[in-house]
Design a protein around this motif. Structure first.
Motif, PDB file in Angstrom:
ATOM      1  N   THR A  60     -34.534 -37.199 -34.647  1.00 34.42           N
ATOM      2  CA  THR A  60     -34.924 -38.306 -33.770  1.00 34.42           C
ATOM      3  C   THR A  60     -34.258 -39.590 -34.234  1.00 34.42           C
ATOM      4  N   ILE A  61     -34.417 -40.623 -33.444  1.00 28.32           N
ATOM      5  CA  ILE A  61     -33.972 -41.974 -33.785  1.00 28.32           C
ATOM      6  C   ILE A  61     -35.230 -42.832 -33.819  1.00 28.32           C
ATOM      7  N   ARG A  62     -35.424 -43.576 -34.890  1.00 28.64           N
ATOM      8  CA  ARG A  62     -36.639 -44.365 -35.072  1.00 28.64           C
ATOM      9  C   ARG A  62     -36.367 -45.841 -34.821  1.00 28.64           C
ATOM     10  N   ILE A  63     -37.402 -46.561 -34.469  1.00 34.52           N
ATOM     11  CA  ILE A  63     -37.336 -48.013 -34.403  1.00 34.52           C
ATOM     12  C   ILE A  63     -38.019 -48.550 -35.648  1.00 34.52           C
ATOM     13  N   ASP A  64     -37.336 -49.403 -36.390  1.00 31.00           N
ATOM     14  CA  ASP A  64     -37.819 -49.882 -37.683  1.00 31.00           C
ATOM     15  C   ASP A  64     -38.355 -51.312 -37.623  1.00 31.00           C
ATOM     16  N   THR A  65     -38.529 -51.833 -36.443  1.00 27.86           N
ATOM     17  CA  THR A  65     -38.951 -53.221 -36.275  1.00 27.86           C
ATOM     18  C   THR A  65     -40.338 -53.280 -35.640  1.00 27.86           C
ATOM     19  N   THR A  66     -41.179 -54.159 -36.179  1.00 25.04           N
ATOM     20  CA  THR A  66     -42.445 -54.456 -35.515  1.00 25.04           C
ATOM     21  C   THR A  66     -42.147 -55.470 -34.415  1.00 25.04           C
ATOM     22  N   LEU A  67     -42.251 -55.039 -33.182  1.00 26.90           N
ATOM     23  CA  LEU A  67     -41.865 -55.905 -32.076  1.00 26.90           C
ATOM     24  C   LEU A  67     -42.847 -57.055 -31.915  1.00 26.90           C
TER      25      LEU A  67
ATOM     26  N   VAL B 236     -31.345 -59.514 -29.826  1.00 31.96           N
ATOM     27  CA  VAL B 236     -31.669 -59.663 -28.412  1.00 31.96           C
ATOM     28  C   VAL B 236     -31.932 -61.137 -28.101  1.00 31.96           C
ATOM     29  N   THR B 237     -31.148 -61.705 -27.193  1.00 36.38           N
ATOM     30  CA  THR B 237     -31.272 -63.109 -26.822  1.00 36.38           C
ATOM     31  C   THR B 237     -31.491 -63.238 -25.327  1.00 36.38           C
TER      32      THR B 237
ATOM     33  N   HIS C 113     -25.702 -56.344 -33.502  1.00 34.71           N
ATOM     34  CA  HIS C 113     -24.981 -56.193 -32.246  1.00 34.71           C
ATOM     35  C   HIS C 113     -25.639 -57.117 -31.227  1.00 34.71           C
ATOM     36  N   LEU C 114     -24.910 -58.085 -30.719  1.00 33.67           N
ATOM     37  CA  LEU C 114     -25.471 -59.097 -29.837  1.00 33.67           C
ATOM     38  C   LEU C 114     -25.737 -58.511 -28.454  1.00 33.67           C
TER      39      LEU C 114
ATOM     40  N   PRO D 146     -33.771 -65.639 -30.651  1.00 35.25           N
ATOM     41  CA  PRO D 146     -33.278 -64.260 -30.755  1.00 35.25           C
ATOM     42  C   PRO D 146     -34.224 -63.382 -31.572  1.00 35.25           C
ATOM     43  N   VAL D 147     -34.304 -62.100 -31.200  1.00 38.25           N
ATOM     44  CA  VAL D 147     -35.143 -61.131 -31.897  1.00 38.25           C
ATOM     45  C   VAL D 147     -34.266 -59.991 -32.397  1.00 38.25           C
ATOM     46  N   ALA D 148     -34.383 -59.663 -33.680  1.00 39.69           N
ATOM     47  CA  ALA D 148     -33.637 -58.544 -34.253  1.00 39.69           C
ATOM     48  C   ALA D 148     -34.466 -57.271 -34.098  1.00 39.69           C
ATOM     49  N   VAL D 149     -33.888 -56.265 -33.440  1.00 38.47           N
ATOM     50  CA  VAL D 149     -34.542 -54.969 -33.253  1.00 38.47           C
ATOM     51  C   VAL D 149     -33.670 -53.918 -33.940  1.00 38.47           C
ATOM     52  N   CYS D 150     -34.221 -53.257 -34.946  1.00 42.88           N
ATOM     53  CA  CYS D 150     -33.429 -52.333 -35.763  1.00 42.88           C
ATOM     54  C   CYS D 150     -33.862 -50.883 -35.552  1.00 42.88           C
TER      55      CYS D 150
END
Length: 290
Positions: free
Chosen positions: A105-112, A181-182, A79-80, A148-152
């Motif tokens: 809960t909702i988790r973040i699966d990306t190492t930022l 994310v851009t 999703h852009l 761009p960075v992909a955050v999942c």
């Protein structure tokens, strides 16, 4: 459905701006002769739906009878999310489930990456039949034009069945989605108390240059409205044989200034410039050689 003699357009009955076009199975096509709706192509994805919208044939579809249309929400793909330096992003993930289940809960699966170290993943809010979490991030002004960075994110409900000895008999349902994310190049979103002078100081230019780039601003000394978008340079399309050094000379721009509005080039200065790519250029007030 059946008896359709022509394709047409589908749309959501209420809100979201979803639209799609469809073909039909009719004589003379490879789709058969049933007259059924086939080959649906989404033209406007729509957004903001908390539940699947009701669809209708908004145009075409001559002769269609007995048709049943079903929309399904999708979390697939990226999703852009465009982000402006100065303001950033505030995205809320909402997961809905059957009333008998819960989404813990909702988790973040990306190492930022380090540039997103100040991002905040807010605590979950659990309501009647849903769980939500907000993800906020305000990029530094020097990240203009960064890659761009992909955050999942992912969520799992409580519908699974586990035996007394700990073996999972029925798996829980899970869902995942990603944001691309851009950080937008060449534009800056004003913070409270800022004006052209303060913005120009950060981007290593002068307020006269910024005023020329933003003719809609009539009084350059006054504080600008928070959230207002200000151009901090020109978008330049790369041409054949262009080099960064040649562009700096051509526009009279300083290297540090150039890096401030082209983060992707600043972190990878040796990459090849390809025709058609975009860069942000802020010409020097007195050094342009066009």
């Amino acid at each position: 459905g059946y008896s359709c003699v022509e394709g047409g357009t589908l749309r959501a009955v209420a809100g979201g701006k979803f639209e799609a076009v469809f073909e039909v199975a009719r004589p003379g096509t490879f789709r058969g002769e049933s007259g059924a709706i086939t080959d649906v192509t989404i033209t406007v994805p729509g957004s903001g739906y908390l539940s699947a919208p009701v669809l209708e044939i908004s145009s075409g579809g001559r002769g269609c009878k007995g048709y049943s249309l079903e929309a399904r929400l999708s979390t697939g793909g990226l999703h852009l999310v465009p982000v402006f330096p100065g303001v950033g992003m505030d995205v809320e993930m909402i997961v809905r489930d059957h009333p008998l289940d819960t989404v813990p809960t909702i988790r973040i699966d990306t190492t930022l990456p380090p540039d997103m170290a100040r991002a905040v993943f807010h605590p979950p809010v659990i309501g009647a039949g849903y769980t939500s979490r907000r993800f906020t991030w305000k990029p530094h002004r020097s990240l203009s034009g960064s890659a761009p960075v992909a955050v999942c994110f992912s969520a799992q409900d409580s519908s699974g069945v586990v035996s007394a000895n700990g073996y999972q008999l029925v798996p829980s349902k899970a869902v995942a989605a990603c944001l691309s994310v851009t950080v937008i190049r060449c534009r800056y979103a004003v913070n409270e108390g800022e004006n052209l002078r303060t913005i120009a100081a950060f981007y290593r230019t002068n307020w006269v240059q910024l005023w020329a780039l933003n003719p809609e601003i009539r009084t350059p000394d006054m504080d600008l409205a928070p959230g207002a978008l200000v151009s901090v340079g020109h978008i330049y399309k790369i041409e054949r044989d262009d080099t960064v050094l040649a562009l700096l000379r051509k526009f009279g721009a300083a290297r540090k200034q150039f890096e401030m509005v082209n983060n992707d080039w600043a972190v990878e200065p040796d990459k090849v410039l390809l025709p058609g790519q975009s860069l942000c250029v802020t010409p020097g007030a007195c050094g342009t050689n066009v």
